[in-house]
Design a protein around this motif. Structure first.
Motif, mmCIF file in Angstrom:
data_model
loop_
_atom_site.group_PDB
_atom_site.id
_atom_site.type_symbol
_atom_site.label_atom_id
_atom_site.label_comp_id
_atom_site.label_asym_id
_atom_site.label_seq_id
_atom_site.Cartn_x
_atom_site.Cartn_y
_atom_site.Cartn_z
ATOM 1 N N ARG A 167 1.529 11.253 4.574
ATOM 2 C CA ARG A 167 1.036 11.177 3.198
ATOM 3 C C ARG A 167 2.123 11.635 2.226
ATOM 4 N NH1 ARG A 167 -5.450 12.039 2.702
ATOM 5 N NH2 ARG A 167 -6.014 11.132 4.722
ATOM 6 N N LEU A 168 2.031 11.097 1.049
ATOM 7 C CA LEU A 168 2.960 11.458 -0.022
ATOM 8 C C LEU A 168 2.482 12.739 -0.709
ATOM 9 C CD1 LEU A 168 3.572 7.956 -1.671
ATOM 10 C CD2 LEU A 168 4.782 9.012 0.232
ATOM 11 N N PRO A 169 3.415 13.502 -1.265
ATOM 12 C CA PRO A 169 4.848 13.212 -1.418
ATOM 13 C C PRO A 169 5.692 13.578 -0.203
ATOM 14 C CG PRO A 169 4.336 15.245 -2.552
ATOM 15 C CD PRO A 169 3.027 14.727 -2.022
ATOM 16 N N GLY A 170 5.126 14.338 0.758
ATOM 17 C CA GLY A 170 5.933 14.836 1.868
ATOM 18 C C GLY A 170 6.576 13.744 2.690
ATOM 19 N N ALA A 171 5.903 12.598 2.848
ATOM 20 C CA ALA A 171 6.410 11.527 3.701
ATOM 21 C C ALA A 171 7.186 10.463 2.936
ATOM 22 C CB ALA A 171 5.245 10.869 4.450
ATOM 23 N N ALA A 172 7.497 10.743 1.673
ATOM 24 C CA ALA A 172 8.254 9.766 0.885
ATOM 25 C C ALA A 172 9.681 9.660 1.397
ATOM 26 C CB ALA A 172 8.258 10.177 -0.590
ATOM 27 N N HIS B 159 -5.420 10.037 -2.742
ATOM 28 C CA HIS B 159 -5.426 10.597 -1.388
ATOM 29 C C HIS B 159 -4.038 10.719 -0.754
ATOM 30 C CE1 HIS B 159 -9.657 9.715 -1.938
ATOM 31 N NE2 HIS B 159 -9.360 8.434 -2.096
ATOM 32 N N GLY B 160 -2.993 10.519 -1.546
ATOM 33 C CA GLY B 160 -1.643 10.646 -1.015
ATOM 34 C C GLY B 160 -1.242 9.542 -0.066
#
Length: 421
Positions: free
Chosen positions: A343-348, A366-367
């Motif tokens: 999920r974003l922003p962590g997985a951007a 929901h990211g």
């Protein structure tokens, strides 16, 4: 003449480029460091990895549904190798490139961000463009909270040589039980491996299997459905009447985005918590031959699927990883992350992360992806719609739901309403 920069040369980028060159007079600059047409899904596949959709659904041309099946010289019901589909996308790109002449430019570079006048490349140069289409694919893989920085932990199973480097005589844990885990299990068992493979996920549910021949889609009656609960009840009732739930799942597909956006945020949250995984198992199914292979691996004891989570991981001096599962602590020679997109922003990734940091985009519901308006234009951090910046592909998820498969991405590319100037 309008210039459009397309960021990303995977499936979404190729389909967007094809539509823009076929249906507008625009110039197109495709920005992609690798050969256009591969992407993660098709460029890193192995020969035994099959599409999980029939050939008849995979045409690059929305006006010619049989295009891919004719190119592959196969039946519309066949499930073809993903490597072959990558070759098809490259052939589609080569064809449109040959017919477009100087209207198409390919910049073999990585996009680093956006400027007021175009796209900034990793080397600092700029591609000037009137409009930008972001087609960068899925977010980075989700990483379990317990993941270690260790050579026997494979954070990205699609990294070149990562799976082949795992010894054949050690037990392997797969974190996740979706289609990525199936692909990894097929690769691990393609040779002479005897050591067991364990796949663990919260529900312990594998994707279900397609039938050899598709039944005609059956759309459930949703006229009186006002809530998520009403929709679930109607789908279950129609599946019981139809006799084959696959026909109902396929019949529901054209309405999924409309349903998703009609749900309240609380209903969307409830779906993600309780129904998303069962839905994915029914919606994104294995090819029949893959399903049969997985069934054989389970019968032989070479693949075990468990429900539960990973509580902790530690590295003993002798190598491998000690993993605490719900049933206790077990040693594995390798642990492979198959958890799917994060999920974003962590997985951007770097490009999308740069857009978020600069306020040029914002995290969507929901990211799951980036926020967009009804036309697919990016929404900035301050809520303003970016009239010249567009998004297609998996990063529409959250604002939409059904946005990761070729038919939906093909439609998004076809429906880009970029003005010609």
């Amino acid at each position: 003449m309008t210039t459009v920069a397309v960021v990303g040369g995977g499936c979404a980028g190729v389909l967007a480029t094809r539509e823009l060159l076929s249906n507008t007079d625009s110039r197109v600059v495709l920005i992609e460091p690798d050969e256009p047409g591969g992407g993660l899904a098709y460029g890193a596949a192995r020969p035994w990895h099959l599409l999980n959709s029939r050939a008849g659904a995979m045409s690059a041309d929305p006006r010619d549904p049989g295009h891919f099946a004719r190119w592959a010289e196969c039946s519309a019901d066949d499930f073809r190798p993903r490597l072959e589909y990558g070759r098809y996308l490259r052939a589609v790109f080569s064809d449109i490139s040959g017919r477009s002449g100087t209207r198409l430019t390919v910049r073999r570079s990585r996009a680093a961000g956006l400027s007021a006048t175009g796209v900034v490349l990793a080397d600092g140069r700029e591609v000037r463009a009137d409009h930008v289409v972001a087609a960068t694919g899925n977010p980075a893989p989700a990483q379990p909270a317990a993941c270690p920085d260790h050579p026997d932990y494979v954070a990205d199973p699609w990294a070149k040589g990562a799976i082949e480097a795992i010894p054949s005589d050690v037990p392997v844990l797969l974190i996740g039980a979706g289609l990525t885990a199936i692909d990894v299990a097929l690769t691990l068992t393609e040779g002479d491996r005897d050591a067991p493979i364990t796949a663990v996920s919260r529900r312990g549910q594998l994707p279900l299997t397609h039938t050899a021949v598709a039944a005609p889609p059956v759309g459930p009656v949703l006229d009186d459905c006002m809530t998520l609960r009403d929709v679930v009840r109607a789908v279950r009732a129609e599946a019981a009447r139809a006799g084959d739930w696959r026909a109902v799942v396929d019949g529901l597909r054209p309405y999924l985005d409309e349903l998703w956006t009609a749900f309240t945020p609380d209903e969307q949250d409830a779906f993600l918590r309780h129904l998303a995984r069962p839905w994915e198992c029914h919606r994104h199914r294995m090819a029949p031959s893959v399903g049969a292979r997985v069934a054989t691996l389970r019968e032989e004891g070479r693949l075990e699927v468990r429900a539960g989570g990973v509580r902790s991981m530690s590295a003993p001096p002798a190598g491998g990883l000690l993993v605490e599962l719900e049933a206790g602590v077990q040693w594995f020679g390798a642990v492979v992350n198959c958890a799917g997109p994060g999920r974003l922003p962590g997985a951007a990734g770097s490009f999308v992360g740069g857009l978020l940091d600069a306020g040029q985009a914002r995290v969507g519901p929901h990211g799951l992806g980036l926020d967009i308006d009804a036309s697919g234009r990016l929404v900035a951090a301050d809520g303003r719609v970016q009239g010249d910046r567009w998004l297609i592909g998996p990063l529409r998820r959250g604002a939409k739901w059904e946005t990761t498969a070729v038919p939906e991405i093909r439609a998004q590319a076809h429906n880009l309403t970029i003005p010609v100037g």
